[in-house]
Write a protein that holds these residues in place. Structure first.
Motif, PDB file in Angstrom:
ATOM      1  N   SER A 271       1.010  -0.985   0.208  1.00  0.00           N
ATOM      2  CA  SER A 271       0.243  -0.344   0.346  1.00  0.00           C
ATOM      3  C   SER A 271       0.824   0.846  -0.210  1.00  0.00           C
ATOM      4  O   SER A 271       0.295   2.477  -1.147  1.00  0.00           O
ATOM      5  CB  SER A 271      -0.999  -0.188   1.726  1.00  0.00           C
ATOM      6  OG  SER A 271      -1.806   0.584   0.866  1.00  0.00           O
ATOM      7  N   PRO A 278      -5.386   1.142  -2.021  1.00  0.00           N
ATOM      8  CA  PRO A 278      -5.768  -0.876  -0.753  1.00  0.00           C
ATOM      9  C   PRO A 278      -5.553  -2.000  -1.216  1.00  0.00           C
ATOM     10  O   PRO A 278      -5.449  -1.552  -2.440  1.00  0.00           O
ATOM     11  CB  PRO A 278      -7.090  -1.134  -1.116  1.00  0.00           C
ATOM     12  CG  PRO A 278      -7.881   0.584  -1.599  1.00  0.00           C
ATOM     13  CD  PRO A 278      -6.323   0.999  -2.829  1.00  0.00           C
ATOM     14  N   THR A 297      -7.158  -8.974   9.272  1.00  0.00           N
ATOM     15  CA  THR A 297      -7.628  -8.473   8.382  1.00  0.00           C
ATOM     16  C   THR A 297      -6.983  -8.495   7.045  1.00  0.00           C
ATOM     17  O   THR A 297      -8.016  -8.947   5.956  1.00  0.00           O
ATOM     18  CB  THR A 297      -7.673  -7.191   8.400  1.00  0.00           C
ATOM     19  OG1 THR A 297      -7.089  -6.624   8.562  1.00  0.00           O
ATOM     20  CG2 THR A 297      -8.914  -7.190   9.845  1.00  0.00           C
ATOM     21  N   SER A 300      -4.728  -3.203   4.130  1.00  0.00           N
ATOM     22  CA  SER A 300      -3.953  -1.793   4.563  1.00  0.00           C
ATOM     23  C   SER A 300      -4.630  -1.049   3.139  1.00  0.00           C
ATOM     24  O   SER A 300      -5.116  -1.542   2.363  1.00  0.00           O
ATOM     25  CB  SER A 300      -2.799  -1.899   4.447  1.00  0.00           C
ATOM     26  OG  SER A 300      -3.043  -2.822   5.381  1.00  0.00           O
ATOM     27  N   SER A 301      -5.061   0.320   3.635  1.00  0.00           N
ATOM     28  CA  SER A 301      -4.837   1.386   2.765  1.00  0.00           C
ATOM     29  C   SER A 301      -5.117   2.638   3.448  1.00  0.00           C
ATOM     30  O   SER A 301      -4.681   2.685   4.306  1.00  0.00           O
ATOM     31  CB  SER A 301      -6.887   1.115   2.764  1.00  0.00           C
ATOM     32  OG  SER A 301      -7.163   2.562   1.891  1.00  0.00           O
ATOM     33  N   GLN A 317      -1.246  -0.794   9.817  1.00  0.00           N
ATOM     34  CA  GLN A 317      -1.829  -0.301   9.410  1.00  0.00           C
ATOM     35  C   GLN A 317      -2.825  -1.131   8.965  1.00  0.00           C
ATOM     36  O   GLN A 317      -2.735  -1.108   7.643  1.00  0.00           O
ATOM     37  CB  GLN A 317      -0.689   0.226   7.398  1.00  0.00           C
ATOM     38  CG  GLN A 317       0.453   0.505   8.630  1.00  0.00           C
ATOM     39  CD  GLN A 317      -0.008   2.004   9.138  1.00  0.00           C
ATOM     40  OE1 GLN A 317      -1.109   3.087   8.666  1.00  0.00           O
ATOM     41  NE2 GLN A 317       1.153   3.290   9.816  1.00  0.00           N
ATOM     42  N   ARG A 318      -3.208  -2.280   9.685  1.00  0.00           N
ATOM     43  CA  ARG A 318      -4.716  -2.828   9.146  1.00  0.00           C
ATOM     44  C   ARG A 318      -5.822  -1.597   8.984  1.00  0.00           C
ATOM     45  O   ARG A 318      -6.474  -0.936   9.203  1.00  0.00           O
ATOM     46  CB  ARG A 318      -5.402  -3.826  10.256  1.00  0.00           C
ATOM     47  CG  ARG A 318      -4.080  -4.946  10.586  1.00  0.00           C
ATOM     48  CD  ARG A 318      -4.758  -5.933  11.552  1.00  0.00           C
ATOM     49  NE  ARG A 318      -3.870  -7.048  11.621  1.00  0.00           N
ATOM     50  CZ  ARG A 318      -2.697  -6.741  12.916  1.00  0.00           C
ATOM     51  NH1 ARG A 318      -2.411  -6.156  13.423  1.00  0.00           N
ATOM     52  NH2 ARG A 318      -1.933  -7.995  13.216  1.00  0.00           N
ATOM     53  N   LEU A 319      -6.596  -2.689   7.611  1.00  0.00           N
ATOM     54  CA  LEU A 319      -7.617  -2.082   7.223  1.00  0.00           C
ATOM     55  C   LEU A 319      -9.658  -2.758   7.922  1.00  0.00           C
ATOM     56  O   LEU A 319      -8.212  -3.751   7.533  1.00  0.00           O
ATOM     57  CB  LEU A 319      -7.775  -1.868   6.027  1.00  0.00           C
ATOM     58  CG  LEU A 319      -9.300  -1.266   4.708  1.00  0.00           C
ATOM     59  CD1 LEU A 319      -9.264   0.068   5.576  1.00  0.00           C
ATOM     60  CD2 LEU A 319      -9.360  -1.680   3.435  1.00  0.00           C
ATOM     61  N   PHE A 341     -15.377  -5.396   2.810  1.00  0.00           N
ATOM     62  CA  PHE A 341     -14.166  -3.917   2.537  1.00  0.00           C
ATOM     63  C   PHE A 341     -15.073  -2.784   2.122  1.00  0.00           C
ATOM     64  O   PHE A 341     -14.955  -3.088   0.619  1.00  0.00           O
ATOM     65  CB  PHE A 341     -12.965  -4.311   2.748  1.00  0.00           C
ATOM     66  CG  PHE A 341     -11.832  -5.164   3.603  1.00  0.00           C
ATOM     67  CD1 PHE A 341     -11.331  -4.651   5.017  1.00  0.00           C
ATOM     68  CD2 PHE A 341     -12.226  -6.747   3.276  1.00  0.00           C
ATOM     69  CE1 PHE A 341     -10.835  -5.304   5.474  1.00  0.00           C
ATOM     70  CE2 PHE A 341     -11.999  -8.045   4.319  1.00  0.00           C
ATOM     71  CZ  PHE A 341     -10.717  -7.342   5.583  1.00  0.00           C
ATOM     72  N   THR A 343     -13.551   0.906   0.442  1.00  0.00           N
ATOM     73  CA  THR A 343     -12.335   1.350   0.995  1.00  0.00           C
ATOM     74  C   THR A 343     -12.731   3.470   0.072  1.00  0.00           C
ATOM     75  O   THR A 343     -12.961   2.607  -0.708  1.00  0.00           O
ATOM     76  CB  THR A 343     -11.049   1.299   0.505  1.00  0.00           C
ATOM     77  OG1 THR A 343     -11.003   0.997  -1.112  1.00  0.00           O
ATOM     78  CG2 THR A 343     -10.762  -0.097   0.875  1.00  0.00           C
ATOM     79  N   HIS A 345     -10.678   5.791  -2.255  1.00  0.00           N
ATOM     80  CA  HIS A 345      -9.442   6.137  -2.446  1.00  0.00           C
ATOM     81  C   HIS A 345      -9.938   7.269  -3.651  1.00  0.00           C
ATOM     82  O   HIS A 345     -10.077   7.057  -4.216  1.00  0.00           O
ATOM     83  CB  HIS A 345      -8.567   4.947  -2.198  1.00  0.00           C
ATOM     84  CG  HIS A 345      -9.195   3.943  -3.224  1.00  0.00           C
ATOM     85  ND1 HIS A 345      -8.565   3.706  -4.591  1.00  0.00           N
ATOM     86  CD2 HIS A 345     -10.373   2.964  -3.174  1.00  0.00           C
ATOM     87  CE1 HIS A 345      -8.934   2.372  -5.492  1.00  0.00           C
ATOM     88  NE2 HIS A 345      -9.816   2.374  -4.203  1.00  0.00           N
TER      89      HIS A 345
END
Length: 350
Positions: A271, A278, A297, A300-301, A317-319, A341, A343, A345
């Motif tokens: 990422s 993401p 999980t 990351s994002s 840095q978990r999403l 998920f 996101t 972005h």
């Protein structure tokens, strides 16, 4: 990195915000299984699609991602040309099942992509087989990527040695277009670590590239120039058509909590390398699934680029998923962990 002032001058199509919805599937069990058990995996995929059909509250899904080695094929196809690979996969049980399931998925969420990790049997006791990621959209195979960057444990001789095909460094089939026009790069397991090489050659382990299949299909040791060219073509592919997100088919972890290294360095690192894009992954968990959807999980994002230079101080840095549920077997044991998920972005730019 592009400054805010420079970003303001970019065309709207390059700066618009995208809402992407990805479903990832964690599977309890091993990715390595006897070929005759492929039918069980096809049934498991059908079970998954039936369960997703009950989620009328999950709308506008862009892709459903399954782990590395979820399917298995008998014959290694990596020495073939890309058109030959796709034709052979289309006739295999794995290809037929993927295409069929993607049609059902399309009926639920039009143009949703189905992304599945597929391994092959080894060529011999000394030569490994394929590790691939395939993507279908409404029954059509839209992407097929074979691993381009192995890890050292796959090539040190302890088990059949993985060989990389030179054609896979910049194969255009590695980047697929999702329903909103997002460019998603398909990453077969440790390919994710090589994405970081966009910010320095030291982030790619070229010493692990001990065997290659050249243009004639011959498997042999590469020379240093060939290793360097392999990386150059990989980086050119990522720079010319920068992905908006990455989808990783990871093979397996023993149990939840064992994915920390991967999360910090592979997923969050990718990422960061793609300027916060993401990055989502799916994996088998050999012994047990995460007990909660917020654990392990594999996503990351929005990771800052300086994450790459933090070394062992890199954080996870978990999403976190927006929703999810566990599917049990008939006996009540958890078999699939399904997570959604969502996101927001920007489109990535070079």
């Amino acid at each position: 990195m592009i400054s805010d002032r420079e970003r303001d001058r970019l065309p709207k199509s390059q700066t618009e915000t995208i809402i992407t919805r990805i479903i990832t599937i964690s599977v309890r069990g091993r990715y390595q299984f006897p070929l005759h058990r492929m039918t069980q995996r096809v049934i498991l995929l059908e079970y998954l699609i039936d369960a997703l059909a009950e989620r009328s509250d999950w709308a506008d899904i862009d892709a459903v991602l399954l782990p590395g080695g979820f399917f298995r094929i008998a014959e290694a196809i990596g020495r073939r040309s890309q058109p030959e690979r796709k034709a052979m996969l289309a006739l295999d049980e794995a290809g037929l099942a993927g295409a069929g399931a993607s049609r059902f998925l399309h009926a639920l969420w039009p143009s949703a992509a189905l992304v599945i990790g597929i391994d092959s049997e080894p060529l011999s006791r000394k030569r490994g087989g394929d590790q691939m990621v395939a993507a279908w959209q409404d029954g059509v195979l839209i992407g097929l990527a074979r691993k381009a960057f192995p890890v050292r444990s796959e090539t040190n001789g302890d088990e059949p040695c993985f060989w990389a095909a030179l054609q896979d460094a910049d194969d255009p089939d590695r980047i697929v277009t999702l329903r909103q026009g997002q460019r998603a790069v398909l990453l077969a397991c440790y390919d994710a670590f090589a994405v970081r090489a966009l910010h320095g050659r030291e982030f790619a382990d070229l010493q692990a590239l001990r065997l290659i299949a050249d243009g004639t299909g011959k498997i042999r040791a590469p020379d240093p120039a060939e290793r360097g060219d392999h990386l150059r073509r990989w980086l050119a592919m990522l720079e010319i058509s920068p992905p908006d997100l990455g989808l990783i088919a990871i093979h397996e972890f023993d149990r939840p909590g064992r994915e920390g290294y991967w999360q910090r360095h592979g997923i969050a690192g990718a990422s960061a390398a793609l300027r916060g894009a993401p990055i989502l992954a799916a994996s088998h968990f050999k012994l047990q699934l995460p007990a909660q959807i917020q654990r392990s999980t594999l996503a990351s994002s929005g990771v800052a680029t300086d994450h790459l230079w933090q070394g062992q101080r890199r954080t996870s840095q978990r999403l976190l998923p927006s929703d999810g549920f566990i599917l049990p077997t008939k006996s009540g044991n958890p078999i699939l962990l399904i997570r959604l998920f969502i996101t927001s972005h920007k489109r990535n730019v070079s």
